[in-house]
Write an enzyme that holds these catalytic residues in place. Structure first.
Site, PDB file in Angstrom:
ATOM      1  N   HIS B 216      17.734 -19.347  23.013  1.00 50.47           N
ATOM      2  CA  HIS B 216      16.295 -19.130  22.867  1.00 50.47           C
ATOM      3  C   HIS B 216      15.656 -20.181  21.974  1.00 50.47           C
ATOM      4  CE1 HIS B 216      16.994 -17.721  18.795  1.00 50.47           C
ATOM      5  NE2 HIS B 216      15.722 -17.474  18.626  1.00 50.47           N
ATOM      6  N   HIS B 221      11.309 -21.392  19.973  1.00 51.65           N
ATOM      7  CA  HIS B 221      10.965 -22.042  18.707  1.00 51.65           C
ATOM      8  C   HIS B 221      10.544 -23.489  18.868  1.00 51.65           C
ATOM      9  CE1 HIS B 221      12.167 -18.469  16.682  1.00 51.65           C
ATOM     10  NE2 HIS B 221      13.424 -18.549  17.060  1.00 51.65           N
ATOM     11  N   ASP B 363       9.703 -14.909  16.969  1.00 55.38           N
ATOM     12  CA  ASP B 363      10.787 -13.991  17.336  1.00 55.38           C
ATOM     13  C   ASP B 363      10.311 -12.552  17.478  1.00 55.38           C
ATOM     14  OD1 ASP B 363      13.033 -15.617  17.620  1.00 55.38           O
ATOM     15  OD2 ASP B 363      13.322 -15.734  15.452  1.00 55.38           O
TER      16      ASP B 363
END
Lengths: 450, 455, 175, 183
Positions: B216, B221, B363
C-alpha cells in the site's frame, strides 16, 4: 421467527405490533428478505446522462455505485474493493474513467473490471487472475422509463412484473409528455431517528395527518392566493380522491382534480398555463381519466419498499435504512423535460418552501416519526400494538383504475396493504412464496381481506 | 485458565482459506466474532502493556488496556513490575483515573478503599464499619494478572496462567526484535507522553497493515513520500533482496538496502547517526541485521502491537468493539542517543506517523472504509484477496521464521490470520502448533532486564 | 474573496455591523421574529445550499438545473415561514426547541457602494431538541449589509453548511 | 528544554489599544477563513520565517503530578514545527495524490475570546484566543476540536505575521482518525 412475524401484523383488522419498529432482529431480517430481495430504486437516468457518469447510493445498507456504461446501458456495483474491502469511491456523484482504491491503488473501469493493479508484475508476478476480482456487480439492473432499479435476488420477477399495475400511475409522470421526466438538483440528505417503515406508511396512505400535523404550514400557505383550488384533503372528501392498493405492495393516493398538486404554490400561474397548454396532449397519450383527472393532481405513489414519488407536488424521495431506529432520507425535485425553465425554477423554489429539508410541511413530520419510533422501544411498549383500522372493508374495484380502491384520501386502506406486503416478504423463504396480486389476480377473499 | 462461553461456537475455519489466500469479511465486523476474540485472543495472549522507561522509579504507574480490560502497570519498590485490573473489588469502580504518574496508593473515589502499588488492600474510609470476619484484606486486593514478563524493555502481561513463557511466545521473532531493541549499547526508551486517537475501524486492519503491507505504501502514501522526500515517490522495491518473515503470527517485512525508512523519516541527522553506529551494530547483531535496519520495513507483534524500525514509531491498536479501535502512538529511541537526535526522531515521527503526519492521515481513511462498508449484508459476505506471493516461500540461511522472498507479499498477513485461527480454534494453547518450530534455540542476544518476574 | 480591499472600513462601522450580527442572533434565539424581519432589507436574498461531494478532479459540468437549495427566500417567503411559526399549529416547536447561536469570526470588508459592507462570519447553532438531544450545526455565512440611516440592514446572505447529510429531523430555524 | 520565555505573560495591564486589538482580531478571523477555504498558500504567507507552531499531546494526570506537559518540547506533540516543517506537511496536499483529502473535507474554524496584549518588543503582540474547529467529511464523519491558543504576532508593515503559536487541544484521546487541520 416466521411464526412470530405472523403474529406481529394482522392486516385484516389493521393491527401491527410496535416491535416491528424497534427490534434489531426484525431489522436484520428485513435487510435480508426485503432489501436483499426486492427491486430497489437506484437512480433516474437523467442523473447520469453520459458514459462514465456515476451516482452513489445504498441498497439497504450496502453501498453501491451506479454507472452509465460506454454503450449507454447502466450497471451497478458494490462500492467495495475486492482486495481489502475499502470503499473505492467516496464522492457522491460525478464522472469517472476509473475508480481507484485509495489503499493499494487497484483500479476498476466503469464496467467493474479490475483494470489496474499497481506493481502487478513485481508483486503478483503477473499471476493475478484479474477476471475474478472485478467489482461485485448487482446481478439485476433494469429501467422503467427513466427509473433505474437494482435487485440482488436472482429469482425475483422481472422489474416489469414487479411494478405491475402501478405503472398505470407511474406513467402519469414518466410518460405524460413526449419529453419524459427528470430529477432536478442536488440530493437533499437528512438523518432521521425513525424506523424506515413509518415515513413510507405516512406518505403511502396517511391523508389523515395532513389537516392536523401540518396545520401550521396550511395556515401559512393559506395566506397565499390559492386561485380557488380545492386541496381535497383538509377535510374528509370521499369523492375528491382515491386510495389505491393491491398492486404487488405498491400504493397510490390520488386526487382527481387535475390541478391540486400545485395548490401550495404562491403563484401557480405559470404551472397552470403549462397544464392548460398541454392537457390535450396528455389526454391523447394517457386517456381521459389520467390525462384530465390525475395529471396535475396531488398523487402519492409508493413503490415498495422505500421509494416515494409525488407528481404534482413534485418531490421524489428514497429512505435508506440505517438500523431499526434510523434512516437517511434523500429528496429531489421532479420535473417533466417539456416544462419551460421558468416552471422548473418554480418547482425547485416551491420544493424548498414545502417539502425540502427546511420545507414548511417537512418540518412538521420529522419529530412525529422520530417519536413514534422512540415510543416503541420500551420493553412494555414494544409489546403493544398500533392500529391502521380506519375504514376497514370499504374498498373494491373502480371503473378505469387498477387496484383495490377505497374512496377518498383519508383512510388507512393503503397502510394495511403496505404492512401486509411487508409480512408476506418477511415470512417467505424465497420469492416463490411471495404472492403476486394485481387487480386481475385479486381473489374475492383478498378483496374482502382488505 | 479456561474460558467458556455459552454463545455459539462457529467453525472459524470457514472464514478463511489461507492456502487459497482469501478471508471472509465478517471477521472485520461481526459482533459475535469480536466477543470471541476478546476471550480467545486478548484474554489468552501475551499483550504489550508498557516500556520499562515509562515507569522508571518505584511508585511510577501508567494505565492501559488488555483487550477491553482496563489495567494499571506499576513499578514496585523492589524494581519489579506488576499489572492489575483497574477496578475496585468492592463496587467495581475505576481506582486510577490518570494516564500516568507516581503514587504510593490507588484510592477509590467511591468508598475510599486504598491499595498499594502491588494492588494489596491497605485500608478504607470508615474502616470500623466492617466487623471482624466481614472482610479478608488478603483476598480483596486489585486482581493481578496471571503473568508479567519483559523482553529488552518491552513489558508484556497475560491473563492466562497457562500461557507459554514470553520467550516461547516471541520465539525466534526475538532475532528480529533485537534490531530495534538492542541495536546499540544501553537499549531503548520511549519519549514522554502518548498520542491517542480513535478510528472507526477493526483492530486487525491496523495490525495486518504493519505486519506485511508494503504494497500500500507506494499508492496510499504517494503524497506522504513525495512531501518527505523532495518530491520523490516511494522507492522501487528490490524483490530479490527483500523479505517477509513470520513467527507465531508476529511478522516483519523488510528490505536490505538499509536506508528506505530513514529517508522517509525526512531527518538527515538521524540517518547520519545510524550510519555512524552501523559498524558497531554489525558487531552486535551481525552483518545481515545491520543491513536490514533502516530499510523500508514494518512489523507487528501478535496480536496488537506494531512499529516501524528506522522511523521509530511504536503503536498499539486497542480494540473498542468490532468497528472501532483506539490507536496509541509512542516514539521509541535509543537511550544513548544525544538529545538533539532524540528530538529529531520525535519531530520526524510526529511529522510522518502522528495523527497530523503526512503518512498517517491517509491510512485511517482506508481502514475506516474497509470496515464500515461491511455494514451491508451483501457486502460482508464477499471474500477478500490475500493471495499475493503465495508461491514465494524460501529457506534462508540467516533469516529465521517462515520466510518469503519479495517485500510485496501477503505472506505475513496470512501468518497473522493463521495464528488468529489457531487461537480461535484451540481450547488449549499448549496444543497450538508453533509456526514455525523454533530454529535458533536460545537466541544468543536475548537477555533479561531487571524487573522480570512472573506470578 | 481572497482580495482584501486596500482600505478597511472604519472601526466604527465594523463595530456597528458586528453588533448588528450579535443582535440578530439574540433576536432569533429569543424567537423575536418580527424584530428579526425588521433587520432585513426589502430586497433581501436569503439562501442556504447543500452541496454534494465530488472528487477534486471531477470535470463534469454543474448539475443541469439548480443547486441543492434548502432556503432560497425573499422577504415575502421569509415572512410566510415566520407566519407558520407564529400560527400556533407548529407542534414540532411546542414545547420550544432551545436554540443558541454563537456568531464568530466577524470580518467586515469594504465594498461598493460605500454604504454597503461584505461580512464573513461563522455560526454555530446549538439546538437542544424536544427529544432531549443536542444537535450542533455549523455554517459559514457571507452577507451583504447596507447602512440605512442609523441602522444596518441585511441585504443578502449565503449560507454554506458543513454537513452533507443534515443531522437533524427538521430545520425550523434561521441561520 | 522549555520554550516559555516569549509566550509567558510578562507584564500585567498591558492591554493593547482598540485599533490594535481590532486589527489583530480581524487578522485571526482572516486566518481562520483562509484555513476553512484551504487557501494554504495565502495562509503560509501569514507565517513568519522564524515561526514555531506547537500543539502538545496531553495526558490525564493527577493534580499533584508536576510533570510539565504543555511547555516541555521534548515530549510527544501533535505539532512541534518550524515554518519549513509546516510547508513540508502541506506539500502533501500539492502532490495530487493525497487520496484521503479528495473529496475535500469541510472545515469551520470558530475563533473567539480574543485578547491582545503588548509585549516587551514594540512590534510583537501576544494574542490569546479560543478555537472550536469543526470537520465534516464523507457521509457523516464529523468531529470537533476545541482548545485555546497563545500566539505571538509581529507587525510587518500594515500586516501581521504569526511568530509563535501554542495550540492546546483539550482532548486526551483525539476522537478522530487524523488531524488534517491546522488551528
Amino acid at each position: 421467527m416466521n411464526d412470530n412475524i405472523a403474529d406481529l401484523v394482522d392486516s385484516r383488522t389493521g393491527r401491527q405490533s410496535r416491535s416491528i419498529y424497534a427490534s434489531e432482529d426484525i431489522y436484520r431480517q428485513e435487510l435480508e428478505r426485503i432489501f436483499g430481495r426486492c427491486w430497489l430504486f437506484l437512480v433516474h437516468t437523467s442523473q447520469i446522462p453520459k458514459p462514465g457518469d456515476y451516482f452513489r447510493t445504498f441498497m439497504g445498507e450496502d453501498d453501491v455505485i451506479v454507472i452509465r456504461q460506454k454503450d449507454g446501458s447502466i450497471k451497478a456495483f458494490l462500492n467495495s474493493c475486492t482486495h481489502r474491502g475499502n470503499r473505492v469511491c467516496r464522492a457522491d456523484r460525478g464522472n469517472a474513467r476509473a475508480f481507484t482504491c485509495n489503499y493499494h491503488g487497484w483500479s476498476f473501469s466503469p464496467d467493474g473490471a479490475l483494470s489496474g493493479v499497481p506493481l502487478e508484475n513485481e508483486a503478483y508476478f503477473g499471476e493475478l487472475d484479474r477476471a475474478k476480482f472485478g467489482l461485485i456487480p448487482v446481478p439485476k439492473v433494469a429501467e422503467y422509463k427513466g427509473l433505474v432499479f437494482g435487485c440482488w435476488d436472482a429469482n425475483s420477477p422481472s422489474l416489469d412484473d414487479y411494478l405491475g399495475d402501478v405503472k398505470f400511475f407511474l406513467d402519469v409522470w414518466l410518460d405524460a409528455m413526449p419529453g419524459g421526466s427528470a430529477l432536478l438538483g442536488e440530493t437533499q440528505k437528512m438523518v432521521l431517528g425513525t424506523n424506515w417503515k413509518l415515513p413510507v406508511e405516512n406518505v403511502c396512505g396517511d391523508g389523515y395527518h395532513l389537516g392536523w400535523a401540518h396545520a401550521g404550514a396550511m395556515a401559512a400557505v393559506q395566506s397565499m392566493d390559492l386561485t380557488g383550488l380545492s386541496v381535497g384533503n383538509s377535510g374528509v372528501d370521499l369523492d375528491g380522491g382515491l386510495s389505491v392498493a393491491g398492486m404487488n405492495g405498491h400504493m397510490v393516493l390520488s386526487a382527481l382534480d387535475g390541478v391540486s398538486g400545485y395548490a401550495f404554490y404562491p403563484d401557480p400561474k405559470p404551472i397552470l398555463e403549462y397544464l392548460e397548454a398541454n392537457r390535450q396532449t396528455v389526454i391523447d397519450r394517457l386517456g381521459e381519466v389520467r390525462g384530465r383527472q390525475v395529471w396535475g393532481a396531488q398523487v402519492n405513489i409508493t413503490i415498495f419498499p422505500n421509494l416515494q414519488l409525488l407528481p404534482g407536488l413534485n418531490w421524489f424521495r428514497v429512505y435508506h435504512p440505517k438500523g431499526p431506529g434510523q434512516i437517511e432520507q434523500w429528496t429531489w425535485a421532479m420535473a417533466e423535460n417539456d416544462m419551460p425553465e421558468a416552471v422548473k425554477a418554480q418547482i425547485l423554489e416551491n420544493q424548498c418552501l414545502t417539502f425540502g429539508l427546511a420545507g414548511l410541511f417537512d418540518n412538521d413530520d420529522g419529530d412525529n416519526l422520530t417519536a413514534c419510533t422512540e415510543q416503541s422501544r420500551g420493553w412494555r411498549t414494544a409489546q403493544m400494538d398500533v392500529y391502521t383500522n380506519m375504514a376497514l372493508g370499504r374498498s373494491g374495484k373502480r371503473e378505469g383504475f387498477p387496484g383495490d380502491i377505497a374512496a377518498g384520501l383519508v383512510s388507512e386502506h393503503n397502510q394495511r396493504y403496505f404492512y401486509r406486503r411487508w409480512q408476506e416478504h418477511m415470512m417467505a423463504e424465497t420469492w416463490a412464496e411471495v404472492p403476486t396480486y394485481n387487480i386481475n389476480s385479486l381473489t374475492e377473499q383478498e378483496a374482502e381481506h382488505a | 485458565m479456561r474460558f467458556e462461553r455459552i454463545g455459539r461456537e462457529p467453525d472459524y475455519s470457514r472464514y478463511m482459506d489461507l492456502k487459497e489466500g482469501w478471508l471472509d469479511r465478517r471477521i472485520f465486523s461481526d459482533a459475535d466474532i469480536y466477543e470471541e476474540e476478546l476471550y480467545r485472543i486478548f484474554a489468552r495472549s501475551w499483550l504489550f502493556v508498557a516500556h520499562e522507561s515509562q515507569i522508571p522509579s518505584s511508585g511510577d504507574f501508567l494505565t492501559t488496556h488488555m483487550g477491553e480490560d482496563a489495567v494499571i502497570v506499576a513499578r514496585q519498590p523492589d524494581g519489579s513490575i506488576r499489572v492489575m485490573l483497574n477496578s475496585c473489588p468492592h463496587r467495581g469502580n475505576k481506582v486510577c483515573f490518570a494516564d500516568a504518574g507516581n503514587t504510593r496508593r490507588f484510592v477509590c473515589n467511591y468508598h475510599g478503599w486504598a491499595f498499594d502499588t502491588a494492588g494489596d488492600l491497605k485500608g478504607m474510609h470508615e474502616e470500623y464499619c466492617y466487623d471482624n470476619g466481614d472482610i479478608d484484606f488478603k483476598n480483596h486486593g486489585l486482581k493481578n494478572v496471571a503473568k508479567v514478563s519483559s523482553y529488552k524493555g518491552l513489558v508484556f502481561a497475560t491473563f492466562n496462567g497457562d500461557a507459554p513463557s514470553l520467550e516461547a511466545w516471541l520465539g525466534d521473532f526475538r532475532w528480529y526484535l533485537d534490531m530495534i531493541l538492542d541495536n546499540e549499547e544501553g537499549g531503548t526508551e520511549f519519549i514522554g507522553g502518548c498520542i491517542k486517537s480513535v478510528m472507526s475501524a477493526n483492530w486487525k486492519f491496523g495490525v495486518e497493515n504493519f505486519i506485511g503491507d508494503a504494497y500500500h505504501a507506494g499508492w496510499t502514501h504517494d503524497s506522504g513520500c513525495r512531501s518527505m522526500n523532495d518530491g520523490m515517490p516511494f522507492p522501487p522495491i528490490d524483490m530479490e533482496n527483500s523479505y517477509h518473515a513470520s513467527v507465531n503470527g508476529h511478522g516483519w517485512e523488510f528490505g536490505t538496502e538499509g536506508v528506505g525508512d530513514l529517508v522517509l523519516l525526512g531527518r538527515p541527522k538521524v540517518m547520519d547517526y545510524y550510519n555512524k553506529i552501523r559498524p558497531k551494530m554489525a558487531e552486535r547483531l551481525g552483518e545481515m541485521r545491520s543491513k536490514i535496519f533502516g530499510s523500508v520495513a514494518s512489523a507487528s507483534i501478535f496480536p496488537n502491537v506494531s512499529f516501524l524500525p528506522g522511523i521509530s514509531t511504536f503503536r498499539q491498536w486497542q480494540p473498542k468493539g468490532p468497528m472501532q479501535f483506539e490507536l496509541k502512538t509512542w516514539v521509541i529511541v535509543n537511550k544513548n542517543m544525544p538529545d538533539d537526535i532524540k528530538e529529531e526522531v520525535t519531530k520526524g515521527v510526529m511529522q510522518t506517523f502522528g495523527p497530523g503526519g503526512t503518512f498517517e492521515m491517509d491510512d485511517g481513511e482506508n481502514w475506516e472504509n474497509c470496515t464500515t462498508v461491511n455494514r451491508g449484508v451483501v457486502t460482508r459476505h464477499e471474500r477478500l484477496h490475500y493471495r499475493c506471493g503465495i508461491g514465494r516461500q524460501i529457506e534462508h540461511d540467516t533469516l529465521p521464521g517462515i520466510v518469503y522472498r519479495g517485500q510485496y507479499n501477503d505472506a505475513n498477513q496470512r501468518g497473522f490470520y493463521q495464528r488468529w485461527l489457531d487461537m480461535m480454534t484451540h481450547d488449549e494453547l499448549g496444543k497450538m502448533p508453533a509456526r514455525p518450530e523454533p530454529q535458533l534455540g536460545n537466541v544468543a542476544e536475548t537477555r533479561d532486564l531487571p524487573g522480570l518476574f512472573a506470578l | 474573496m481572497l482580495d482584501r480591499p486596500l482600505a478597511p472600513p472604519p472601526v466604527e462601522v465594523i463595530v456597528a455591523v458586528t453588533q448588528a450580527l450579535h443582535r440578530e442572533a439574540r433576536l432569533l434565539d429569543n424567537e423575536d421574529f418580527e424584530g428579526w424581519l425588521a433587520m432585513l432589507g426589502k430586497d433581501v436574498s436569503y439562501r442556504l445550499e447543500l452541496k454534494s461531494r465530488r472528487f477534486r478532479a471531477d470535470r463534469s459540468p454543474p448539475l443541469p438545473f439548480g443547486p441543492g437549495v434548502i432556503f432560497n427566500e425573499d422577504l415575502g417567503r421569509l415572512k410566510m415561514r415566520v407566519d407558520r411559526l407564529k400560527s400556533g399549529f407548529v407542534w414540532a416547536e411546542d414545547p420550544p426547541n432551545y436554540i443558541r447561536r454563537a456568531v464568530s469570526n466577524v470580518e467586515v470588508l469594504a465594498t461598493q457602494p460605500d454604504n454597503e459592507v461584505r461580512v464573513h462570519s461563522v455560526l454555530v447553532m446549538h439546538r437542544n431538541r424536544i427529544d432531549g438531544t443536542t444537535r450542533l450545526l455549523t455554517a459559514a455565512r457571507t452577507d451583504l449589509w447596507r447602512g440605512e440611516g442609523q441602522a444596518w440592514l441585511l441585504a443578502a446572505r449565503d449560507i454554506v453548511l458543513d454537513h452533507s447529510v443534515l443531522p437533524d429531523s427538521n430545520l425550523n430555524a434561521f441561520f | 528544554m522549555t520554550d516559555t520565555a516569549t509566550l509567558e505573560r510578562t507584564r500585567e495591564g498591558t492591554t493593547a489599544s482598540l485599533e490594535l486589538t481590532h486589527a489583530l482580531t480581524q487578522t485571526l478571523y482572516r486566518e481562520a477563513r483562509l484555513l476553512d477555504d484551504e487557501h494554504y498558500k495565502a495562509w503560509t504567507s501569514m507565517l513568519a520565517e522564524d515561526l514555531h507552531y506547537h500543539m502538545p499531546g496531553i495526558e490525564t494526570r493527577y493534580r499533584r503530578d508536576k510533570t510539565e506537559q504543555v511547555t516541555d518540547l521534548t515530549r510527544m506533540a501533535y505539532y512541534n514545527d518550524s515554518k519549513p516543517e509546516i510547508l513540508k506537511r502541506l506539500s502533501r496536499l500539492e502532490t495530487g495524490t493525497a487520496w484521503s483529502e479528495d473529496p475535500a473535507t469541510r472545515y469551520t474554524h470558530i475563533i473567539t475570546n480574543v485578547e491582545v496584549e503588548l509585549t516587551e518588543k514594540a512590534d510583537e503582540f501576544r494574542v490569546y484566543s479560543n478555537f472550536y474547529a469543526y470537520r465534516n467529511r464523507n457521509e457523516r464523519d464529523e468531529d470537533s476540536l476545541i482548545g485555546n491558543r497563545i500566539d505571538i504576532w509581529r507587525q510587518v508593515g500594515n500586516d501581521f505575521q504569526l511568530v509563535k503559536r501554542r495550540a492546546i487541544l483539550k482532548h486526551n484521546v483525539m476522537l478522530s482518525k487524523n488531524l488534517n487541520i491546522y488551528v
